[in-house]
Design an enzyme around this catalytic site. Structure first.
Site, mmCIF file in Angstrom:
data_model
loop_
_atom_site.group_PDB
_atom_site.id
_atom_site.type_symbol
_atom_site.label_atom_id
_atom_site.label_comp_id
_atom_site.label_asym_id
_atom_site.label_seq_id
_atom_site.Cartn_x
_atom_site.Cartn_y
_atom_site.Cartn_z
ATOM 1 N N SER A 37 39.194 31.549 49.146
ATOM 2 C CA SER A 37 40.130 30.664 49.839
ATOM 3 C C SER A 37 39.487 30.033 51.074
ATOM 4 O O SER A 37 40.052 29.110 51.647
ATOM 5 C CB SER A 37 41.347 31.465 50.281
ATOM 6 O OG SER A 37 40.933 32.524 51.119
ATOM 7 N N CYS A 57 37.061 36.745 46.003
ATOM 8 C CA CYS A 57 38.329 36.837 46.723
ATOM 9 C C CYS A 57 39.183 37.856 45.990
ATOM 10 O O CYS A 57 39.448 37.693 44.796
ATOM 11 C CB CYS A 57 39.002 35.461 46.709
ATOM 12 S SG CYS A 57 40.658 35.437 47.410
ATOM 13 N N CYS A 97 39.480 42.707 51.421
ATOM 14 C CA CYS A 97 39.553 41.248 51.460
ATOM 15 C C CYS A 97 38.165 40.816 51.903
ATOM 16 O O CYS A 97 37.597 41.396 52.836
ATOM 17 C CB CYS A 97 40.608 40.804 52.468
ATOM 18 S SG CYS A 97 40.492 39.062 52.956
ATOM 19 N N HIS A 115 37.037 38.417 53.523
ATOM 20 C CA HIS A 115 36.907 37.999 54.928
ATOM 21 C C HIS A 115 36.626 39.201 55.832
ATOM 22 O O HIS A 115 35.901 39.090 56.822
ATOM 23 C CB HIS A 115 38.188 37.328 55.412
ATOM 24 C CG HIS A 115 38.362 35.917 54.964
ATOM 25 N ND1 HIS A 115 38.754 35.579 53.681
ATOM 26 C CD2 HIS A 115 38.196 34.741 55.623
ATOM 27 C CE1 HIS A 115 38.831 34.261 53.587
ATOM 28 N NE2 HIS A 115 38.496 33.725 54.749
HETATM 29 N N1 DGL Z 1 39.240 36.439 51.104
HETATM 30 C C1 DGL Z 1 40.434 36.659 50.387
HETATM 31 C C2 DGL Z 1 40.516 38.030 49.741
HETATM 32 O O1 DGL Z 1 39.481 38.630 49.461
HETATM 33 C C3 DGL Z 1 41.771 36.211 50.836
HETATM 34 C C4 DGL Z 1 42.094 35.722 52.147
HETATM 35 C C5 DGL Z 1 43.341 34.858 52.035
HETATM 36 O O2 DGL Z 1 43.180 33.715 51.590
HETATM 37 O O3 DGL Z 1 44.423 35.296 52.367
HETATM 38 O O4 DGL Z 1 41.571 38.518 49.465
#
Ligand code: DGL
Length: 257
Positions: free
Chosen positions: A11, A73, A179, A181
């Site tokens: 994302s 993701c 996640c 991120h």
């Molecule tokens: N990086 C994403 C994950 O691994 C999601 C972050 C998001 O878009 O809320 O879940």
């Protein structure tokens, strides 16, 4: 065909942490990374909308001539991996919070699984919890990916400090960064948590899985060196420099402790 790129998407910038692991594991491959920044976050949206966005991104990457796809993701994987696999015949590598390896590190304390609200609410994660979730707790982190998108490390540190303070005095055996991120927050989490708490993510496992499927399908590149391209649905002038900085960070020091 084997010299075609591997598509990687998220994302936003979170999947750049996965790209760093992929490039370490498969330095001879070419990667095409797409961050759907204009539509982030995915993790607090209705699943129908995430599915639609993931479908659009996948078609875009197919237009780039990819030979395989990594869904970098956890949220998009939980929502859409099955549909994508039913639709396309090229290899698709998906992610899930690394609860299974974390459960092996549990002694008698807790395992905290940090992920988006969508990832933690879906039946797919429920099944993972049923198998490996003894002592594990779902910890949704709305708003945390946005801090990583902005490289707001102070804000992220405050967020995590307050979150971990809820467990003050209770033993935490492992924290799962569920996640992509949050993998960029590993050094901050490391500072905030006792040494005895393991921090676990799924990036290296995902990279090994990609190697495995490319080998199996005889799709490994024969090139001497690989490379990468970055694209965003957001403002390239703002987001591409962030992606480049985070890729450098990921390639330097986000390895497991
Ligand atoms: N990086 C994403 C994950 O691994 C999601 C972050 C998001 O878009 O809320 O879940």
């Amino acid at each position: 065909m084997n010299s075609q790129p591997v598509g990687v998407f998220d994302s936003g910038v979170g999947g750049i942490s996965v790209l760093a692991s992929l490039m370490r594991e498969l330095p001879q491959e070419r990667f095409f990374y797409y961050g759907d920044t204009a539509h982030a976050p995915y993790g607090t949206k209705p699943t129908e909308e995430v599915n639609r966005l993931v479908g659009d991104v996948t078609r875009h990457l197919i237009g780039e001539g990819i030979k395989a796809l990594v869904i970098a993701c956890n949220t998009a994987s939980a929502v859409s991996a099955q549909t994508l696999r039913e639709t396309y015949s090229f290899p698709i590598v998906a992610m899930e919070p690394a609860l299974k390896p974390a459960s092996l590190l549990r002694r008698d304390g807790r395992v905290l699984v940090l992920a988006t609200p969508v990832t933690l609410a879906l039946p797919k994660f429920g099944r993972l919890m049923a198998h490996y979730g003894e002592g594990a707790e779902r910890v949704p982190c709305p708003g945390l990916m946005e801090l990583v998108e902005r490289e707001d490390w102070d804000g992220a540190e405050t967020y995590l400090r307050e979150l971990f303070a809820r467990y003050d005095g209770q033993p935490i055996d492992a924290v799962v960064l569920g996640c992509t991120h949050y993998v960029f927050l590993r050094p901050i989490a490391r500072r905030l948590l006792p040494e005895t708490t393991a921090i676990v993510d799924g990036n290296e496992g995902t990279a090994r899985q990609l190697r495995h499927v490319l080998e199996e399908r005889q799709l490994l590149s024969g090139a001497a060196v690989g490379g990468y391209a970055l694209e965003t649905s957001g403002d390239p002038a703002v987001t591409l420099p962030v992606m480049e900085r985070l890729l450098r960070l990921g390639r330097q020091n986000l390895t497991a402790d």
